[in-house]
Design an enzyme around this catalytic site. Sequence first.
Site, PDB file in Angstrom:
ATOM      1  CG  ASP A  15      61.500 -98.684 100.702  1.00 35.63           C
ATOM      2  OD1 ASP A  15      60.372 -99.127 100.451  1.00 35.63           O
ATOM      3  OD2 ASP A  15      62.543 -99.315 100.451  1.00 35.63           O
ATOM      4  CG  HIS A 206      67.198-101.138 100.690  1.00 34.75           C
ATOM      5  ND1 HIS A 206      66.824 -99.832 100.943  1.00 34.75           N
ATOM      6  CD2 HIS A 206      66.048-101.768 100.336  1.00 34.75           C
ATOM      7  CE1 HIS A 206      65.515 -99.692 100.759  1.00 34.75           C
ATOM      8  NE2 HIS A 206      65.018-100.859 100.383  1.00 34.75           N
ATOM      9  CG  HIS A 208      62.228-104.562 101.854  1.00 36.96           C
ATOM     10  ND1 HIS A 208      61.122-103.761 102.036  1.00 36.96           N
ATOM     11  CD2 HIS A 208      63.086-103.844 101.096  1.00 36.96           C
ATOM     12  CE1 HIS A 208      61.314-102.601 101.413  1.00 36.96           C
ATOM     13  NE2 HIS A 208      62.499-102.617 100.823  1.00 36.96           N
ATOM     14  CB  CYS A 239      59.042-101.986  95.529  1.00 38.33           C
ATOM     15  SG  CYS A 239      58.874-101.573  93.779  1.00 38.33           S
TER      16      CYS A 239
HETATM   17  N1  COA Z   1      59.342 -86.931  87.745  1.00 38.10           N
HETATM   18  C1  COA Z   1      58.139 -86.468  87.330  1.00 38.10           C
HETATM   19  N2  COA Z   1      57.573 -86.777  86.167  1.00 38.10           N
HETATM   20  C2  COA Z   1      58.242 -87.633  85.373  1.00 38.10           C
HETATM   21  C3  COA Z   1      59.468 -88.172  85.743  1.00 38.10           C
HETATM   22  C4  COA Z   1      60.022 -87.793  86.979  1.00 38.10           C
HETATM   23  N3  COA Z   1      61.198 -88.272  87.401  1.00 38.10           N
HETATM   24  N4  COA Z   1      59.892 -88.970  84.750  1.00 38.10           N
HETATM   25  C5  COA Z   1      58.952 -88.943  83.792  1.00 38.10           C
HETATM   26  N5  COA Z   1      57.941 -88.137  84.169  1.00 38.10           N
HETATM   27  C6  COA Z   1      56.722 -87.826  83.424  1.00 38.10           C
HETATM   28  C7  COA Z   1      57.026 -87.353  82.020  1.00 38.10           C
HETATM   29  O1  COA Z   1      57.272 -85.960  82.028  1.00 38.10           O
HETATM   30  C8  COA Z   1      55.736 -87.675  81.316  1.00 38.10           C
HETATM   31  O2  COA Z   1      54.743 -86.729  81.673  1.00 38.10           O
HETATM   32  P1  COA Z   1      53.568 -86.311  80.666  1.00 38.10           P
HETATM   33  O3  COA Z   1      52.782 -87.573  80.400  1.00 38.10           O
HETATM   34  O4  COA Z   1      52.814 -85.297  81.456  1.00 38.10           O
HETATM   35  O5  COA Z   1      54.267 -85.791  79.448  1.00 38.10           O
HETATM   36  C9  COA Z   1      55.345 -88.997  81.964  1.00 38.10           C
HETATM   37  O6  COA Z   1      55.968 -89.014  83.249  1.00 38.10           O
HETATM   38  C10 COA Z   1      55.787 -90.209  81.168  1.00 38.10           C
HETATM   39  O7  COA Z   1      57.169 -90.114  80.918  1.00 38.10           O
HETATM   40  P2  COA Z   1      58.048 -91.363  80.452  1.00 38.10           P
HETATM   41  O8  COA Z   1      59.444 -90.909  80.312  1.00 38.10           O
HETATM   42  O9  COA Z   1      57.363 -92.016  79.274  1.00 38.10           O
HETATM   43  O10 COA Z   1      57.993 -92.254  81.718  1.00 38.10           O
HETATM   44  P3  COA Z   1      57.193 -93.611  82.010  1.00 38.10           P
HETATM   45  O11 COA Z   1      55.753 -93.375  82.096  1.00 38.10           O
HETATM   46  O12 COA Z   1      57.718 -94.687  81.116  1.00 38.10           O
HETATM   47  O13 COA Z   1      57.755 -93.879  83.488  1.00 38.10           O
HETATM   48  C11 COA Z   1      59.447 -93.684  85.148  1.00 38.10           C
HETATM   49  C12 COA Z   1      59.136 -94.087  83.730  1.00 38.10           C
HETATM   50  C13 COA Z   1      60.848 -94.162  85.452  1.00 38.10           C
HETATM   51  C14 COA Z   1      59.370 -92.170  85.267  1.00 38.10           C
HETATM   52  C15 COA Z   1      58.416 -94.352  86.096  1.00 38.10           C
HETATM   53  O14 COA Z   1      58.299 -95.720  85.818  1.00 38.10           O
HETATM   54  C16 COA Z   1      58.771 -94.163  87.538  1.00 38.10           C
HETATM   55  O15 COA Z   1      58.688 -93.056  88.052  1.00 38.10           O
HETATM   56  N6  COA Z   1      59.182 -95.226  88.228  1.00 38.10           N
HETATM   57  C17 COA Z   1      59.607 -95.161  89.624  1.00 38.10           C
HETATM   58  C18 COA Z   1      58.844 -96.166  90.448  1.00 38.10           C
HETATM   59  C19 COA Z   1      59.295 -96.124  91.891  1.00 38.10           C
HETATM   60  O16 COA Z   1      59.531 -95.090  92.474  1.00 38.10           O
HETATM   61  N7  COA Z   1      59.389 -97.325  92.503  1.00 38.10           N
HETATM   62  C20 COA Z   1      59.756 -97.488  93.887  1.00 38.10           C
HETATM   63  C21 COA Z   1      61.163 -97.131  94.200  1.00 38.10           C
HETATM   64  S1  COA Z   1      62.348 -98.275  93.621  1.00 38.10           S
HETATM   65 ZN    ZN Z   2      63.087-101.001  99.590  1.00 34.91          ZN
END
Ligand code: COA
Ligand code: ZN
Length: 316
Positions: A15, A206, A208, A239
């Site tokens: 985080d 958790h 903040h 976030c």
């Molecule tokens: N690790 C690495 N790459 C990932 C992944 C993961 N966990 N999940 C998806 N991807 C990649 C896919 O392989 C794809 O790659 P490409 O374009 O090279 O083919 C791309 O990301 C898009 O995949 P998709 O399933 O359509 O995901 P998205 O773009 O809709 O994103 C999440 C969805 C969930 C992966 C994304 O929003 C995310 O990582 N969110 C987390 C945010 C975060 O950490 N916030 C703070 C903590 S709460």
């Molecule tokens: Zn947090």
Amino acid sequence: MNDEHLIVQEVAPRDGLQIEPTWVETTDKVALIEALSRAGFSRIEAGSFVSPRAIPALRDGDEVFRSFKRTAGVIYVALVPNLKGAQRALAAGADELNLVLSASQTHNLANMGMRPEQSLAAFGDIVRLAQGTTLSLNGSIATTFGCPFEGAISEDRVIALVDAYLELGLHGVTLADTTGMANPRQVRGLVSRVLQRVPASALTLHFHNTRGLGLANVLAAYEVGARRFDAALGGLGGCPFAPGASGNICTEDLVNLCEEMGIATGIDLPHLLTLSRQLPALLGHEVPGQVAKAGRNCDLHPPPESFHKADSNSRV
Ligand code: COA
Ligand code: ZN
């Protein structure tokens, strides 16, 4: 562990660093995790396995998890949003996965690009992946106490998500106050309800400190029986997909509170203060934590020089 003991899970490597604009080298992340491992934590959230486009600051999670030297007795946790993240975390050697969705539809869409029900469906796949492994699974509920897009979140919505996690067979639940909207009275009410479903040993809060209520909320939760809390060294964190987000409650400030009140944490406060005071050099800015600046109550100062003179004059 006795009933009064408070468990702090350190989340600065996840985080804390996820919102930092300056790239922190993999070797520096590894050094931070190893140094935190020597502070007495039983749990450290050491990174996340999310889209590198969503959180570029943590794109080296695989290498980080493969590189740090493990300390016996520390559980190293990885945040994951989907099956791909779980597969990466499993391959990199995480001990526990922290699955996250938001109580708020809008924040889930902003943060995860999907609706909460889609997140839950993905968690079902992760449960199947974890079967037959030693992985433990925790489920977090972001925006539990309020959402910067939707405002108030109903208690019943949160309870329904807790029940969904329990039905999936997750081992622990975290209630997350993503942008510091919780207040102590609200915390007391909701935590009391959740503790009727989840034992204190499996419930994490958790908080903040976005509106200055972080430690007040900890005490409110502690007083109704909660015993596990996330906190970040220096009060880093936030976030990037929640407008106005700012730091987690500060680990050393929380440990100081516990020491002053006689609540055991098992954490080495002087070691934490040393680490926290190194953060500005690592990140290029001051950090919010207060005890690292003020010192502990027992870090006394010599009296002013003029006192000595007055004292010696009075003896002649
Ligand atoms: N690790 C690495 N790459 C990932 C992944 C993961 N966990 N999940 C998806 N991807 C990649 C896919 O392989 C794809 O790659 P490409 O374009 O090279 O083919 C791309 O990301 C898009 O995949 P998709 O399933 O359509 O995901 P998205 O773009 O809709 O994103 C999440 C969805 C969930 C992966 C994304 O929003 C995310 O990582 N969110 C987390 C945010 C975060 O950490 N916030 C703070 C903590 S709460
Ligand atoms: Zn947090």
